[in-house]
Design a protein around this motif. Sequence first.
Motif, PDB file in Angstrom:
ATOM      1  N   LEU A 269       0.323 -17.837 -12.864  1.00 38.80           N
ATOM      2  CA  LEU A 269       0.455 -17.975 -11.411  1.00 38.80           C
ATOM      3  C   LEU A 269       1.199 -19.254 -11.049  1.00 38.80           C
ATOM      4  O   LEU A 269       2.100 -19.246 -10.188  1.00 38.80           O
ATOM      5  CB  LEU A 269      -0.937 -17.959 -10.774  1.00 38.80           C
ATOM      6  CG  LEU A 269      -0.996 -18.182  -9.259  1.00 38.80           C
ATOM      7  CD1 LEU A 269      -0.297 -17.047  -8.529  1.00 38.80           C
ATOM      8  CD2 LEU A 269      -2.440 -18.309  -8.795  1.00 38.80           C
ATOM      9  N   ILE A 273       5.187 -17.702 -11.043  1.00 48.42           N
ATOM     10  CA  ILE A 273       5.275 -17.248  -9.652  1.00 48.42           C
ATOM     11  C   ILE A 273       5.548 -18.404  -8.707  1.00 48.42           C
ATOM     12  O   ILE A 273       6.508 -18.387  -7.930  1.00 48.42           O
ATOM     13  CB  ILE A 273       3.984 -16.495  -9.253  1.00 48.42           C
ATOM     14  CG1 ILE A 273       3.858 -15.207 -10.084  1.00 48.42           C
ATOM     15  CG2 ILE A 273       3.995 -16.173  -7.763  1.00 48.42           C
ATOM     16  CD1 ILE A 273       2.614 -14.406  -9.797  1.00 48.42           C
ATOM     17  N   ARG A 280       6.088 -11.258  -7.839  1.00 47.00           N
ATOM     18  CA  ARG A 280       4.655 -11.059  -8.022  1.00 47.00           C
ATOM     19  C   ARG A 280       4.357  -9.580  -8.329  1.00 47.00           C
ATOM     20  O   ARG A 280       5.064  -8.692  -7.874  1.00 47.00           O
ATOM     21  CB  ARG A 280       3.915 -11.492  -6.754  1.00 47.00           C
ATOM     22  CG  ARG A 280       2.408 -11.384  -6.816  1.00 47.00           C
ATOM     23  CD  ARG A 280       1.798 -11.754  -5.481  1.00 47.00           C
ATOM     24  NE  ARG A 280       1.957 -13.179  -5.200  1.00 47.00           N
ATOM     25  CZ  ARG A 280       1.057 -14.099  -5.526  1.00 47.00           C
ATOM     26  NH1 ARG A 280      -0.062 -13.742  -6.131  1.00 47.00           N
ATOM     27  NH2 ARG A 280       1.277 -15.351  -5.234  1.00 47.00           N
ATOM     28  N   SER A 281       3.316  -9.368  -9.089  1.00 48.38           N
ATOM     29  CA  SER A 281       2.834  -8.017  -9.431  1.00 48.38           C
ATOM     30  C   SER A 281       3.829  -7.227 -10.261  1.00 48.38           C
ATOM     31  O   SER A 281       3.735  -5.999 -10.335  1.00 48.38           O
ATOM     32  CB  SER A 281       2.477  -7.211  -8.165  1.00 48.38           C
ATOM     33  OG  SER A 281       1.561  -7.906  -7.361  1.00 48.38           O
ATOM     34  N   ILE A 361      -2.184 -12.650 -10.941  1.00 49.54           N
ATOM     35  CA  ILE A 361      -0.749 -12.584 -10.637  1.00 49.54           C
ATOM     36  C   ILE A 361      -0.443 -11.465  -9.653  1.00 49.54           C
ATOM     37  O   ILE A 361       0.715 -11.075  -9.495  1.00 49.54           O
ATOM     38  CB  ILE A 361       0.089 -12.408 -11.918  1.00 49.54           C
ATOM     39  CG1 ILE A 361      -0.270 -11.105 -12.627  1.00 49.54           C
ATOM     40  CG2 ILE A 361      -0.088 -13.605 -12.830  1.00 49.54           C
ATOM     41  CD1 ILE A 361       0.644 -10.796 -13.796  1.00 49.54           C
ATOM     42  N   GLY A 362      -1.465 -10.933  -8.993  1.00 51.67           N
ATOM     43  CA  GLY A 362      -1.242 -10.010  -7.889  1.00 51.67           C
ATOM     44  C   GLY A 362      -1.332  -8.545  -8.207  1.00 51.67           C
ATOM     45  O   GLY A 362      -1.056  -7.707  -7.338  1.00 51.67           O
TER      46      GLY A 362
END
Length: 429
Positions: A269, A273, A280-281, A361-362
């Motif tokens: 994260l 990110i 993200r994701s 991390i989503g």
Amino acid sequence: MTETRDAMTATRLDRLRGGLKRRYAREARFRLYGILAIGVAVAFLALLLGRIIDQGHTAFYAHDVSVPVYLDPAEIDPAYPQGTNFEQMVAQQQLASRGLEGDAAGPLAAEMRGLFSSELKFEIARRVAEDPSLIGQTVTFDVPVSDEADLYFKDEISIDTPPEQRRLTNQQIGWLDQLEDDGNVRAHFNSRLFTSGDSTEPELAGVLGAVIGSALMLMVTAFLALPIGVAAAVYLEEFAPRNRLSALIEVNINNLAAVPSIVYGLLGLALFINWMHLPRSSPLVGGLVLALMALPTIIIATRSSLKAVPPSIREAALAMGASRTQTVFQHVLPLALPGVMTGAIISLAHALGETAPLLLIGMVSFIPGIASSITEPTGALPSLIYIWENASERSFHERTAAAIMVLLTFMIVMNAAAILLRRHFERRW
């Protein structure tokens, strides 16, 4: 004097026999404890798998209902059929067929609409858009029932279930019984579970998006972790000087293998990110995080495999004039490859089941689509299991168990592949 010696000898023999008897008794107890331990472990494993299968096997079949619909030309615009309220049309016609047309816009209409999945309106609109000549005809559509109706047909709920534990009213249950008695309900294999992405409606939700997301993440993980991990292990084991620096590196690698996975999620994260601004994701970020987590395990497994190669192999190659690099990459590493492959596959299988890093991390977000690249948002099987288990609809819980079975199947296949590869290529010295 002789009698005294005989008595002493007999006493010693009795002591020896007694000692042997106690030793054999200890060995028998130890074997019994081992059998009991294995039995307890197998029992808990059977209990776990049995509970998952018992809860999730119903997700592999679903129910469709055949609904005759009169496609009224007065209500359908052939140029834009998607604008028609087909759910209301079906509800009105179903109520009229039961002599309740006077309540076509009241609460009974809402209850009737609750029997069918929202797929009904999309299916009718699609068919009309493909063939406008259907307008003015009565066409029968096979569509999924709603999640609560599906549970009713699976005997998960009944008329005896307390009203606060079900969303179906007694009137709806009566209609479902009538549909079933008329032969309009059909059970079938739930192929949508494997061909669809996530959905807010349980009867339409599938694991395909999560499976593809997990596959893309493992691809990124393998592409990064395998070459880096093997190269680092080869250098540390075969080329690095034995000094304090290399010892410190070895200790830290062993420590990193024991770091909780959520720490790697926090690192991903902050690094990938917040600092590198990667999407993200996405499978790219997920693969990078899992690669960091898998690296220590791959390095340790590769070093152990290299150590298992007899020193005589190295000595023979060097004696024949091979350089140190040729010795390592042409003789030692190929012989250690089975252990390297086994460690890598097991490490990737462990990464496949990690949830905590993905949540950070989503990947806990609802993502209905199916990713086509490593930079698109997607889900993963562990995060999908987490999302479904926390959903309020009861139908998601059976799909949670089904997703767990899919994940366990992936992990069993990967571990079986590791065992087969090791047995096929392994050489005993």
